[in-house]
Design an enzyme around this catalytic site. Structure first.
Site, short mmCIF file in Angstrom:
data_model
loop_
_atom_site.label_atom_id
_atom_site.label_comp_id
_atom_site.label_asym_id
_atom_site.label_seq_id
_atom_site.Cartn_x
_atom_site.Cartn_y
_atom_site.Cartn_z
N ARG A 76 31.43 96.32 -57.36
CA ARG A 76 30.71 97.49 -57.91
C ARG A 76 30.20 97.25 -59.35
NH1 ARG A 76 31.13 97.73 -53.53
NH2 ARG A 76 32.16 99.22 -52.20
N SER A 88 32.91 107.66 -52.78
CA SER A 88 34.17 107.35 -53.48
C SER A 88 34.03 107.62 -54.97
CB SER A 88 34.53 105.87 -53.28
OG SER A 88 34.80 105.64 -51.93
N GLU A 93 34.07 105.08 -60.17
CA GLU A 93 32.93 104.35 -59.61
C GLU A 93 31.66 105.16 -59.92
OE1 GLU A 93 33.37 102.93 -55.53
OE2 GLU A 93 31.29 103.42 -55.14
C1 LIG Z 1 28.59 110.12 -48.33
C2 LIG Z 1 28.48 108.98 -49.29
C3 LIG Z 1 28.92 107.72 -48.91
C4 LIG Z 1 28.83 106.63 -49.80
N1 LIG Z 1 29.28 105.41 -49.38
C5 LIG Z 1 29.20 104.35 -50.22
C6 LIG Z 1 29.65 103.06 -49.80
O1 LIG Z 1 30.09 102.86 -48.68
N2 LIG Z 1 29.56 102.03 -50.69
C7 LIG Z 1 29.05 102.20 -51.95
O2 LIG Z 1 28.98 101.21 -52.71
N3 LIG Z 1 28.62 103.41 -52.37
C8 LIG Z 1 28.67 104.49 -51.55
N4 LIG Z 1 28.24 105.72 -51.98
C9 LIG Z 1 27.77 105.90 -53.37
C10 LIG Z 1 26.24 105.74 -53.55
O3 LIG Z 1 25.56 106.05 -52.36
C11 LIG Z 1 25.85 104.34 -53.99
O4 LIG Z 1 26.50 104.03 -55.19
C12 LIG Z 1 24.32 104.20 -54.18
O5 LIG Z 1 24.01 102.82 -54.21
C13 LIG Z 1 23.78 104.86 -55.45
O6 LIG Z 1 22.35 104.76 -55.43
P1 LIG Z 1 21.44 105.94 -56.02
O7 LIG Z 1 20.02 105.54 -55.88
O8 LIG Z 1 21.80 107.24 -55.40
O9 LIG Z 1 21.88 105.92 -57.54
P2 LIG Z 1 21.96 107.18 -58.55
O10 LIG Z 1 23.17 107.99 -58.22
O11 LIG Z 1 20.67 107.88 -58.62
O12 LIG Z 1 22.23 106.41 -59.92
C14 LIG Z 1 23.42 105.71 -60.15
C15 LIG Z 1 23.26 104.88 -61.44
O13 LIG Z 1 22.30 103.85 -61.21
C16 LIG Z 1 21.27 103.92 -62.17
N5 LIG Z 1 20.03 103.47 -61.54
C17 LIG Z 1 19.47 103.98 -60.40
N6 LIG Z 1 18.34 103.30 -60.11
C18 LIG Z 1 18.18 102.37 -61.08
C19 LIG Z 1 17.20 101.37 -61.34
N7 LIG Z 1 16.14 101.20 -60.54
N8 LIG Z 1 17.36 100.57 -62.43
C20 LIG Z 1 18.43 100.74 -63.24
N9 LIG Z 1 19.39 101.67 -63.06
C21 LIG Z 1 19.26 102.48 -61.99
C22 LIG Z 1 21.25 105.36 -62.64
O14 LIG Z 1 20.68 105.46 -63.93
C23 LIG Z 1 22.74 105.70 -62.60
O15 LIG Z 1 23.38 105.27 -63.79
C24 LIG Z 1 28.30 106.82 -51.10
C25 LIG Z 1 27.84 108.09 -51.48
C26 LIG Z 1 27.94 109.16 -50.60
C27 LIG Z 1 27.44 110.50 -51.03
#
Ligand SMILES: Cc1cc2nc3c(=O)[nH]c(=O)nc-3n(C[C@H](O)[C@H](O)[C@H](O)COP(=O)(O)OP(=O)(O)OC[C@H]3O[C@@H](n4cnc5c(N)ncnc54)[C@H](O)[C@@H]3O)c2cc1C
Length: 302
Positions: free
Chosen positions: A174, A225, A295
């Site tokens: 992560r 998580s 996380e």
């Molecule tokens: C039901 C559920 C299940 C999940 N299961 C998993 C799993 O199995 N494994 C896992 O790892 N995660 C899981 N997650 C967490 C999440 O989906 C991941 O961490 C996902 O990759 C976050 O992406 P996002 O675009 O939503 O990021 P956001 O929540 O929008 O942003 C997260 C961070 O990334 C930064 N960011 C976003 N895009 C960029 C970019 N282009 N450049 C630089 N920084 C950026 C943002 O500024 C912020 O700090 C889960 C979440 C949910 C709700």
């Protein structure tokens, strides 16, 4: 000069709860949807020019936004182009922009009989967000497929586009160089996938999605998580063993199904989520001597 002049399309006081999977979070003072890479670069340069703090928002699926919101510019990425680039007999490269949904990339892989991303089915959010956090599950993560990542390196006077090879991304559990250095904004990336059999790819995906359905509280808004798993341990198991499964504060609670999930029962508040996070940390530290680390990311003041 006013932001409205410099960044046409910018909106004011946009409620961030509508842009997070938690359905929690107050207003962004300014909010801009970047539909293209050029929009994204422009929005960042305007924020720099106006000395306005900015935040890149992907799918908002790993984010706890304060009830009071954020007093800067939120740039919601929607640069979503993706394409297949042919390489050799055994593998192919997908090149996609950071605002593409991870699910969109999984579908593209399935459509083209490409294997290696099956584990990502069911993970919400964007391609860029997944790379930044080295998202993963079932023992695999983005580091297993990433080949190159193109970023905008935001400097104090000027910004430049740079291409990172996989080894320069410093991926670990992560973690990545992009997470450690918030001035690196992911614009696009290439991933390499192996050619496979569609039936096998689809059946793996089905198996993973079924496992998620059985073990995760998917019927309530959440951010997945909350804590990273400490080395060799499960954060959910530790929290559960402190008797916290089902612990409720206000309208949020530690899930009865999976203790590393906090769910929003409706109109939940960020301040109550933070209380549950602090409680879990305190109890796990007292009972097991282990420091749980989040996380999830925070936005706004906590
Ligand atoms: C039901 C559920 C299940 C999940 N299961 C998993 C799993 O199995 N494994 C896992 O790892 N995660 C899981 N997650 C967490 C999440 O989906 C991941 O961490 C996902 O990759 C976050 O992406 P996002 O675009 O939503 O990021 P956001 O929540 O929008 O942003 C997260 C961070 O990334 C930064 N960011 C976003 N895009 C960029 C970019 N282009 N450049 C630089 N920084 C950026 C943002 O500024 C912020 O700090 C889960 C979440 C949910 C709700």
């Amino acid at each position: 000069m006013r932001i409205e002049k410099l960044l046409p399309g910018v909106q004011k006081n946009v409620l961030l709860k509508n842009y997070t999977t938690f359905r929690i979070g107050g207003p962004a003072k300014y909010f801009f949807v970047a539909a293209t890479k050029e929009d994204l670069i422009k929005a960042i340069s305007v924020a720099k020019k106006l000395k306005l703090p900015f935040f890149i928002l992907g799918g908002g699926s790993n984010l706890l936004v304060a009830d009071e919101g954020y007093k800067g510019l939120v740039i919601k990425i929607k640069n979503q182009k993706s394409k297949i680039k042919s390489t050799n007999q055994k593998s192919k490269i997908i090149e996609a922009e950071s605002g593409a949904l991870l699910s969109q990339i999984v579908s593209l892989a399935v459509k083209n009989n490409l294997s290696g991303l099956e584990w990502a089915a069911g993970i919400p959010g964007t391609f860029g967000g997944a790379i930044r956090g080295n998202a993963g599950s079932f023992g695999r993560s983005m580091k297993d497929v990433v080949k190159t990542v193109t970023v905008l390196k935001v400097g104090s006077t000027k910004s430049e586009v740079r291409k990172y090879k996989k080894k320069d991304c410093k991926f670990s559990y992560r973690e990545s160089v992009f997470k450690k250095k918030p001035n690196l904004i992911i614009l696009s990336a290439e991933i390499q996938l192996k050619k496979g059999k569609k039936r096998e790819i689809q059946s793996k995906i089905k198996e993973y999605l079924n496992y998620r359905k059985e073990t995760q509280p998917l019927n309530f808004p959440s951010v997945g998580s909350v804590f990273k798993n400490p080395i060799g341990k499960s954060a959910g198991f530790l929290i559960e063993n402190c008797g916290l499964k089902g612990k409720r504060i206000g309208n949020v609670k530690i899930s009865d199904i999976h203790a590393n999930f906090i769910v929003n029962l409706g109109n939940g508040k960020a301040k109550d989520v933070k209380k549950l996070i602090n409680l879990a940390k305190k109890k796990v530290k007292n009972k097991f001597g282990i420091d749980l680390k989040e996380e999830i990311q925070y936005l706004g003041l906590f």
